[in-house]
Design an enzyme around this catalytic site. Structure first.
Site, PDB file in Angstrom:
ATOM      1  N   GLU A 152       5.707  -3.308   0.908  1.00 23.71           N
ATOM      2  CA  GLU A 152       5.796  -3.005  -0.537  1.00 23.71           C
ATOM      3  C   GLU A 152       4.982  -1.746  -0.742  1.00 23.71           C
ATOM      4  O   GLU A 152       3.747  -1.782  -0.704  1.00 23.71           O
ATOM      5  CB  GLU A 152       5.247  -4.170  -1.363  1.00 23.71           C
ATOM      6  CG  GLU A 152       5.945  -5.510  -1.114  1.00 23.71           C
ATOM      7  CD  GLU A 152       7.388  -5.551  -1.613  1.00 23.71           C
ATOM      8  OE1 GLU A 152       7.758  -4.685  -2.425  1.00 23.71           O
ATOM      9  OE2 GLU A 152       8.141  -6.431  -1.163  1.00 23.71           O
TER      10      GLU A 152
ATOM     11  N   CYS B 157       1.766   1.074  -8.592  1.00 20.44           N
ATOM     12  CA  CYS B 157       2.942   1.563  -7.851  1.00 20.44           C
ATOM     13  C   CYS B 157       4.115   1.822  -8.784  1.00 20.44           C
ATOM     14  O   CYS B 157       4.961   2.661  -8.509  1.00 20.44           O
ATOM     15  CB  CYS B 157       3.330   0.545  -6.788  1.00 20.44           C
ATOM     16  SG  CYS B 157       3.533  -1.117  -7.430  1.00 20.44           S
TER      17      CYS B 157
ATOM     18  N   GLY C 161       0.833  -1.202   0.000  1.00 21.65           N
ATOM     19  CA  GLY C 161       0.000   0.000   0.000  1.00 21.65           C
ATOM     20  C   GLY C 161       0.860   1.241   0.000  1.00 21.65           C
ATOM     21  O   GLY C 161       2.014   1.210  -0.440  1.00 21.65           O
ATOM     22  N   SER C 162       0.323   2.322   0.534  1.00 16.86           N
ATOM     23  CA  SER C 162       1.013   3.610   0.463  1.00 16.86           C
ATOM     24  C   SER C 162       2.173   3.668   1.461  1.00 16.86           C
ATOM     25  O   SER C 162       2.172   2.969   2.481  1.00 16.86           O
ATOM     26  CB  SER C 162       0.023   4.732   0.758  1.00 16.86           C
ATOM     27  OG  SER C 162      -0.466   4.590   2.071  1.00 16.86           O
TER      28      SER C 162
HETATM   29  P1  NAD Z   1      -3.350   2.500   1.522  1.00 14.99           P
HETATM   30  O1  NAD Z   1      -2.026   2.444   2.194  1.00 14.99           O
HETATM   31  O2  NAD Z   1      -4.280   3.581   1.872  1.00 14.99           O
HETATM   32  O3  NAD Z   1      -4.161   1.111   1.726  1.00 14.99           O
HETATM   33  C1  NAD Z   1      -3.561  -0.153   1.505  1.00 14.99           C
HETATM   34  C2  NAD Z   1      -4.196  -1.175   2.433  1.00 14.99           C
HETATM   35  O4  NAD Z   1      -3.924  -0.818   3.783  1.00 14.99           O
HETATM   36  C3  NAD Z   1      -5.722  -1.253   2.336  1.00 14.99           C
HETATM   37  O5  NAD Z   1      -6.119  -2.594   2.500  1.00 14.99           O
HETATM   38  C4  NAD Z   1      -6.177  -0.410   3.514  1.00 14.99           C
HETATM   39  O6  NAD Z   1      -7.476  -0.754   3.974  1.00 14.99           O
HETATM   40  C5  NAD Z   1      -5.124  -0.752   4.546  1.00 14.99           C
HETATM   41  N1  NAD Z   1      -4.926   0.240   5.592  1.00 14.99           N
HETATM   42  C6  NAD Z   1      -5.202   1.561   5.546  1.00 14.99           C
HETATM   43  N2  NAD Z   1      -4.828   2.154   6.706  1.00 14.99           N
HETATM   44  C7  NAD Z   1      -4.312   1.181   7.495  1.00 14.99           C
HETATM   45  C8  NAD Z   1      -3.739   1.155   8.796  1.00 14.99           C
HETATM   46  N3  NAD Z   1      -3.622   2.257   9.517  1.00 14.99           N
HETATM   47  N4  NAD Z   1      -3.278  -0.009   9.289  1.00 14.99           N
HETATM   48  C9  NAD Z   1      -3.351  -1.134   8.554  1.00 14.99           C
HETATM   49  N5  NAD Z   1      -3.889  -1.186   7.310  1.00 14.99           N
HETATM   50  C10 NAD Z   1      -4.352  -0.041   6.777  1.00 14.99           C
HETATM   51  O7  NAD Z   1      -3.004   2.490  -0.022  1.00 14.99           O
HETATM   52  P2  NAD Z   1      -3.892   3.009  -1.230  1.00 14.99           P
HETATM   53  O8  NAD Z   1      -3.688   4.469  -1.364  1.00 14.99           O
HETATM   54  O9  NAD Z   1      -5.250   2.509  -1.167  1.00 14.99           O
HETATM   55  O10 NAD Z   1      -3.135   2.238  -2.409  1.00 14.99           O
HETATM   56  C11 NAD Z   1      -2.273   2.852  -3.256  1.00 14.99           C
HETATM   57  C12 NAD Z   1      -0.854   2.860  -2.722  1.00 14.99           C
HETATM   58  O11 NAD Z   1      -0.335   1.519  -2.706  1.00 14.99           O
HETATM   59  C13 NAD Z   1       0.088   3.639  -3.611  1.00 14.99           C
HETATM   60  O12 NAD Z   1       0.971   4.401  -2.817  1.00 14.99           O
HETATM   61  C14 NAD Z   1       0.828   2.561  -4.370  1.00 14.99           C
HETATM   62  O13 NAD Z   1       2.072   2.955  -4.867  1.00 14.99           O
HETATM   63  C15 NAD Z   1       0.940   1.490  -3.348  1.00 14.99           C
HETATM   64  N6  NAD Z   1       1.157   0.193  -3.975  1.00 14.99           N
HETATM   65  C16 NAD Z   1       2.379  -0.418  -3.826  1.00 14.99           C
HETATM   66  C17 NAD Z   1       2.632  -1.627  -4.470  1.00 14.99           C
HETATM   67  C18 NAD Z   1       3.973  -2.317  -4.337  1.00 14.99           C
HETATM   68  O14 NAD Z   1       4.038  -3.501  -4.618  1.00 14.99           O
HETATM   69  N7  NAD Z   1       5.039  -1.636  -3.948  1.00 14.99           N
HETATM   70  C19 NAD Z   1       1.651  -2.205  -5.257  1.00 14.99           C
HETATM   71  C20 NAD Z   1       0.424  -1.547  -5.393  1.00 14.99           C
HETATM   72  C21 NAD Z   1       0.189  -0.360  -4.740  1.00 14.99           C
END
Ligand code: NAD
Length: 485
Positions: A252, A286, A230-231
């Protein structure tokens, strides 16, 4: 009856079979239309506590299962992804706003992840070490226990499966929390596949839910490893919370990936690669090309050709229209994309194409006259936006590309291949493509980034052996030695 058998899971989580959740249920929304296209269960902390306890019990027996049996289940899961791809594509397209080829890529890679994971089960479990003592000294791999997987909305099937499959193959149980916006693609589909593949009950739990559920998973003492995609901002807080509990965490995270285009490149091919890198799946990847660094001799032509291409790309509902881009996942994401664009324009960037939207359909956008402090260049946009910046020398290209906290993917387009290879060693990045754009994935590659893009772990192929097992040093003697006291 369809393979997914929607009736069986409507309003339910997957935890020792399909069950009602204490957290209730939640709608599945199709971004292109705003329609509710289904309902899944919505897990809360109580659901999670039950799931992790059940997973911890089931894991012991699962880890003791013959590797041949585990491999057979993973191979069956891979085959199910392939056999039912047509049905799954409809859900993936509607729920994630994807075009058909993106949906096809998701099922293809998910199947590949399962087949590769099946092969992991028969890899050596460790090594016999030399030792000065009269004993056997062995370093061997053991399962970690219960693995928690948290995945994002953009490529939910691949990004969940790439952790779920190897974790299961290596004898772990898994609790999976997909993003609530893509609960079916990132969760329900995987639960159905492993249910049909014959995975014993309790070994996999799928609980859709939001940030609170994710936090509960990180806090849960029975969950010994968190695989988070995620982010970078959320990843950092997950990493901190995990560290407080001495818990391993695979992060990641985000990227702001550069594509460097030298003046010896074939301009037409470079522009096409750049457009694909920035606009595929609406830039919600990403590895999306977030910064186009183009030699100043060809920059104006590059911008003109990229803008022309962007203007010709149709945007709309992939289920009903022949389009190149579908919708952004939701209004919040769209508004973030748009504010990064408008703030950059207010700071002096020139809109060469796009910069506007209709509902969730954001036009592919090209920005010229960009400086490195403008938000659409400096930040990860996660939308279909291509900021272009010129450079005059190789050193300047290296400095520009390196000037970011992120380090996920890098593309270098040049006829001078050895120069490009040289740069690949100088610019911090976990992934580099010479003569290609920044977006690519395969189940057997070591995927991961440096800097703010991760915490140094790699997933995929051989790297999964380290990522999803613990190493134990085991010594064995025939008799107890004598000691001085
Ligand atoms: P996000 O971080 O907001 O959410 C990702 C996941 O984390 C979701 O399932 C969300 O419900 C969960 N989450 C949110 N807050 C949380 C917390 N406090 N504790 C635990 N879990 C929590 O990400 P997003 O904005 O929805 O997704 C896009 C981001 O993901 C972009 O920054 C992108 O670059 C990244 N990403 C990285 C990869 C990689 O492999 N490096 C792949 C795809 C996306």
């Amino acid at each position: 009856m369809s393979f997914l058998n929607e009736k069986s899971w409507t309003g339910k989580i997957f935890s020792d079979g399909w069950a009602s959740a204490d957290g209730g249920d939640a709608p599945v929304i199709e971004p292109a239309t705003g329609d509710e296209i289904g309902r899944t269960g919505n897990g809360n902390a109580a659901d999670l506590a039950r799931a992790s306890a059940s997973a911890a019990t089931a894991q012991r027996e699962w880890a003791a299962t013959s590797f041949e049996d585990r491999a057979a289940i993973l191979r069956k899961a891979g085959q199910l992804f392939a056999d039912h791809a047509g049905e799954l594509h409809g859900w993936i397209m509607r729920e994630t706003g994807a075009l058909a080829p993106k949906a096809e890529l998701e099922t293809h890679v998910a199947a590949g992840e399962c087949f590769e994971a099946a092969a992991l089960t028969s890899r050596p479990l460790g090594s016999v070490l030399p030792t000065p003592a009269p004993r056997m000294s062995i370093a061997r791999r053991l399962p970690i226990g219960v693995v928690g997987v948290i995945s994002p909305f953009n490529f939910p099937l691949i990004l969940s499966t790439r952790s779920v499959a190897p974790a299961l193959a290596l004898g772990n149980a898994v609790v999976l929390k997909p993003d609530p916006r893509t609960a079916v693609t990132g969760g329900v589909i995987i639960a159905r596949v492993f249910e049909e593949a014959g995975l014993p009950p309790g070994v996999l739990h799928v609980l859709p839910g939001g940030a609170e559920l994710g936090q509960a998973m990180v806090e849960d003492p029975l969950v010994r490893l968190i695989s988070f995609t995620g982010s970078s901002a959320v990843g950092r807080s997950v990493g901190e919370a995990a560290a407080r509990r001495s818990k391993r965490v695979l992060l990641e995270l985000g990227g702001n990936n550069a594509l460097i285009v030298f003046d010896d490149a074939n301009l037409e091919l470079a522009v096409s690669a750049g457009a694909f890198g920035s606009f595929l799946h609406q830039g919600q990847i990403c590895m999306t090309t977030g910064r186009h660094l183009v030699h100043e001799r060809i920059k104006d032509d590059y911008v003109e050709m990229l803008a022309k291409k962007a203007e010709l790309l149709p945007v709309g509902n992939p289920m009903t229209d022949h389009v190149a881009l579908g919708p952004i996942i939701d209004a919040k994401q769209r508004d973030r994309v748009h504010s990064l664009v408008t703030d950059s324009v207010a700071a002096g960037a020139k809109l060469a194409a796009g910069g506007n939207y209709d509902g969730l359909f954001y036009r592919p956008t090209v920005l010229d006259n960009v400086t490195t402090t403008m938000p659409a260049y400096a930040e990860e946009v996660f939308g279909p936006v291509a900021p272009v910046v010129g450079f005059a020398s190789v050193d300047e290209a290296v400095a520009l590309a390196s000037d970011t906290d992120y380090g996920l993917s890098l593309g270098i387009i040049s006829n001078d291949v050895m120069r490009a290879v040289d740069l690949a060693g100088k610019i911090p990045a976990g992934i580099v493509h010479v003569n290609d754009q920044t977006v690519a994935d395969e189940p057997i590659i070591p995927f991961g980034g440096v800097g703010a893009s991760g915490n140094g772990f790699r997933v995929g192929g051989e790297a999964n052996l380290d990522a999803f097992t613990e190493t134990q040093w085991l010594t064995i003697r025939g008799d107890v030695p004598t000691y001085p006291f």
